[in-house]
Design a protein around this motif. Sequence first.
Motif, short mmCIF file in Angstrom:
data_model
loop_
_atom_site.label_atom_id
_atom_site.label_comp_id
_atom_site.label_asym_id
_atom_site.label_seq_id
_atom_site.Cartn_x
_atom_site.Cartn_y
_atom_site.Cartn_z
N LEU A 184 0.85 -1.19 0.00
CA LEU A 184 0.00 0.00 0.00
C LEU A 184 0.88 1.23 0.00
CD1 LEU A 184 -2.14 -2.13 0.85
CD2 LEU A 184 -3.10 -0.41 2.38
N VAL A 185 0.63 2.16 -0.94
CA VAL A 185 1.33 3.44 -1.00
C VAL A 185 0.28 4.53 -1.09
CG1 VAL A 185 3.03 4.84 -2.20
CG2 VAL A 185 3.28 2.35 -2.18
N PHE A 186 0.14 5.31 -0.01
CA PHE A 186 -0.92 6.30 0.07
C PHE A 186 -0.33 7.68 0.31
CE2 PHE A 186 -5.07 3.96 1.24
CZ PHE A 186 -4.71 2.85 0.48
N GLY A 187 -0.86 8.67 -0.43
CA GLY A 187 -0.59 10.06 -0.09
C GLY A 187 -1.36 10.42 1.17
N GLY A 188 -0.69 11.08 2.13
CA GLY A 188 -1.29 11.30 3.43
C GLY A 188 -2.38 12.35 3.47
N TRP A 189 -2.41 13.27 2.48
CA TRP A 189 -3.43 14.32 2.48
C TRP A 189 -4.68 13.80 1.78
CZ3 TRP A 189 -5.09 18.45 -1.18
CH2 TRP A 189 -5.80 19.48 -0.52
N LYS A 197 -6.33 7.58 6.28
CA LYS A 197 -6.46 7.58 7.74
C LYS A 197 -6.31 6.16 8.28
CE LYS A 197 -11.54 7.62 7.40
NZ LYS A 197 -12.74 8.45 7.59
N ASP A 198 -5.96 6.08 9.56
CA ASP A 198 -5.69 4.79 10.19
C ASP A 198 -6.88 3.84 10.11
OD1 ASP A 198 -3.14 5.59 10.85
OD2 ASP A 198 -3.64 6.11 12.93
N ALA A 199 -8.09 4.37 10.21
CA ALA A 199 -9.27 3.50 10.19
C ALA A 199 -9.40 2.75 8.87
CB ALA A 199 -10.53 4.33 10.45
N VAL A 200 -8.98 3.36 7.77
CA VAL A 200 -9.01 2.68 6.47
C VAL A 200 -7.87 1.66 6.38
CG1 VAL A 200 -8.77 2.97 3.97
CG2 VAL A 200 -10.15 4.59 5.30
N LEU A 201 -6.68 2.05 6.80
CA LEU A 201 -5.54 1.13 6.76
C LEU A 201 -5.80 -0.10 7.63
CD1 LEU A 201 -2.58 3.69 6.98
CD2 LEU A 201 -3.66 2.73 4.94
N ASP A 202 -6.48 0.09 8.75
CA ASP A 202 -6.81 -1.04 9.61
C ASP A 202 -7.73 -2.03 8.90
OD1 ASP A 202 -5.28 0.04 11.63
OD2 ASP A 202 -6.99 0.86 12.76
N GLN A 203 -8.63 -1.53 8.08
CA GLN A 203 -9.51 -2.42 7.32
C GLN A 203 -8.71 -3.27 6.33
OE1 GLN A 203 -12.09 0.78 5.90
NE2 GLN A 203 -13.82 -0.15 6.99
N TRP A 204 -7.73 -2.65 5.65
CA TRP A 204 -6.88 -3.41 4.75
C TRP A 204 -6.13 -4.50 5.52
CZ3 TRP A 204 -6.98 -3.56 -0.34
CH2 TRP A 204 -7.47 -2.47 -1.06
N ALA A 205 -5.58 -4.14 6.68
CA ALA A 205 -4.79 -5.10 7.45
C ALA A 205 -5.66 -6.23 8.00
CB ALA A 205 -4.07 -4.39 8.59
N GLU A 206 -6.90 -5.93 8.33
CA GLU A 206 -7.79 -6.97 8.84
C GLU A 206 -8.13 -7.98 7.76
OE1 GLU A 206 -12.15 -7.50 11.07
OE2 GLU A 206 -11.40 -5.50 10.55
N ALA A 207 -8.40 -7.50 6.54
CA ALA A 207 -8.76 -8.40 5.45
C ALA A 207 -7.54 -9.13 4.89
CB ALA A 207 -9.45 -7.62 4.33
N LEU A 208 -6.41 -8.41 4.82
CA LEU A 208 -5.18 -8.97 4.25
C LEU A 208 -4.04 -8.74 5.26
CD1 LEU A 208 -5.56 -7.51 0.63
CD2 LEU A 208 -6.14 -9.83 1.39
N PRO A 209 -3.94 -9.60 6.27
CA PRO A 209 -2.93 -9.39 7.32
C PRO A 209 -1.50 -9.29 6.80
CG PRO A 209 -4.51 -11.08 7.98
CD PRO A 209 -4.78 -10.77 6.54
N GLN A 210 -1.24 -9.88 5.65
CA GLN A 210 0.12 -9.81 5.09
C GLN A 210 0.50 -8.39 4.68
OE1 GLN A 210 -2.56 -11.19 3.67
NE2 GLN A 210 -2.40 -11.37 1.43
N ALA A 211 -0.47 -7.48 4.67
CA ALA A 211 -0.17 -6.07 4.36
C ALA A 211 0.55 -5.37 5.50
CB ALA A 211 -1.46 -5.33 4.01
N GLU A 212 0.47 -5.92 6.71
CA GLU A 212 1.17 -5.32 7.85
C GLU A 212 2.66 -5.20 7.54
OE1 GLU A 212 0.24 -3.93 10.51
OE2 GLU A 212 -1.69 -4.75 11.20
N GLY A 213 3.21 -4.02 7.79
CA GLY A 213 4.61 -3.79 7.48
C GLY A 213 4.86 -3.41 6.03
N HIS A 214 3.79 -3.37 5.23
CA HIS A 214 3.91 -3.02 3.81
C HIS A 214 2.96 -1.88 3.45
CE1 HIS A 214 6.43 -6.56 2.89
NE2 HIS A 214 5.70 -7.15 3.83
N MET A 215 2.75 -0.99 4.42
CA MET A 215 1.90 0.18 4.20
C MET A 215 2.73 1.44 4.36
SD MET A 215 -1.50 -0.79 6.39
CE MET A 215 -2.40 -2.34 6.16
#
Length: 384
Positions: free
Chosen positions: A322-327, A332-350
């Motif tokens: 995942l590569v996101f522009g912060g603005w 936001k963290d709430a969206v990134l958490d959804q990605w990590a919950e569905a695809l745990p392998q994304a942890e450390g790759h955001m």
Amino acid sequence: MHRDDRVTTEPGDSPVTSVPRDYAPADAGHWFELSEGRDAGKKLFFWDVTLTAQGLVPTEATAETVADLPVVLFVHGNPECSYAYRNVVRALRDRAAAGKFSLPVRLVAVDHIGFGLSSTATHEVVPMDHAENLDQLVGALDLWDVTLVVHDWGGPIGIGALLREPDRVTGLVACNTTVFPMPFVGPTFDDYPIGWLPWADFPRVTPDRFWPAVASYAVFRRPAGEYRVLLELLFYLARVEGFGWFPEHERDARRVYYEQFEDEWNTRASKRLVRQTRYWGHGNTFEDPRIGTRNTAPFYRAIHDGIGREWGPSGREVDVELVFGGWDPLAKDAVLDQWAEALPQAEGHMTVLDGVSHFVEEERPERVARAVVDAGGFAAAHTT
């Protein structure tokens, strides 16, 4: 390589006339005539090349080996087209020339109906329609071992299409997008980028004749306070509509993003997508002036049910970056958490890039290219 008989060099009816020389790699552009769905008979523009140490070669010239090549599939959002990935492709080409790729890689990009060089829209096309169209193209090109690169609405479009045959995908690069219900905490598209004039309401207050200029401004806006954003937009509208002025260093892209909406239904379809940001990932019903009542909720439910099961640890466990522009509310963290919950392998790759806007592939193409290499496993053994 056998070429599907629905692939042609005959263009559709795109309103884009100022086509930059680098819109697509040389001799690699084609049109695909859709045979099913609401857009049957319309044509998708796509380009298809093989990236080697020598550069970009039309994939037709590599017919003997193409079936064995890994694929990178670029899927754009709104109000862009495939040209948004031009600098990412350039960065990948530079990496290949420097010997940083372990294999030749096939690169494919597509313009959705109503965008770029594809046929014009005839209804308010939404992600579930674009996903059906993309599914047809993926099948016709027989794409496997796909690293799927998605941005903005390209997320639900690309993921919604490829989950129909999930075994085709081995990697995923997501840039400022989501397929999950947008959390109603923190910033949303109901208060961003201007609290009293949010993005979701721009279609309501913007006359159709000014939408091309708004679109060509939005892709290149940079982080700023809400009053500065509004003043810059008004100044830009005055110069573009009054004098036909585009910034020199972004002239080609801005013209493309402008001209693609010099069509009534392309504009309506683009505006519909902006209005849909209020319900991103939740699904909703709306009235299409030509089709009638439409419901997007089942489309999203299918994605929610399938993405973790098919691409998470209990499925193929695809590589995710995942590569996101912060603005951007999507960062936001709430969206990134959804990605990590569905695809745990994304942890450390955001990666969230401070001071970068929603259109990260325009601002940080090198970083997106690096994510493509990492998710696809393309790095040569002697490189890092």
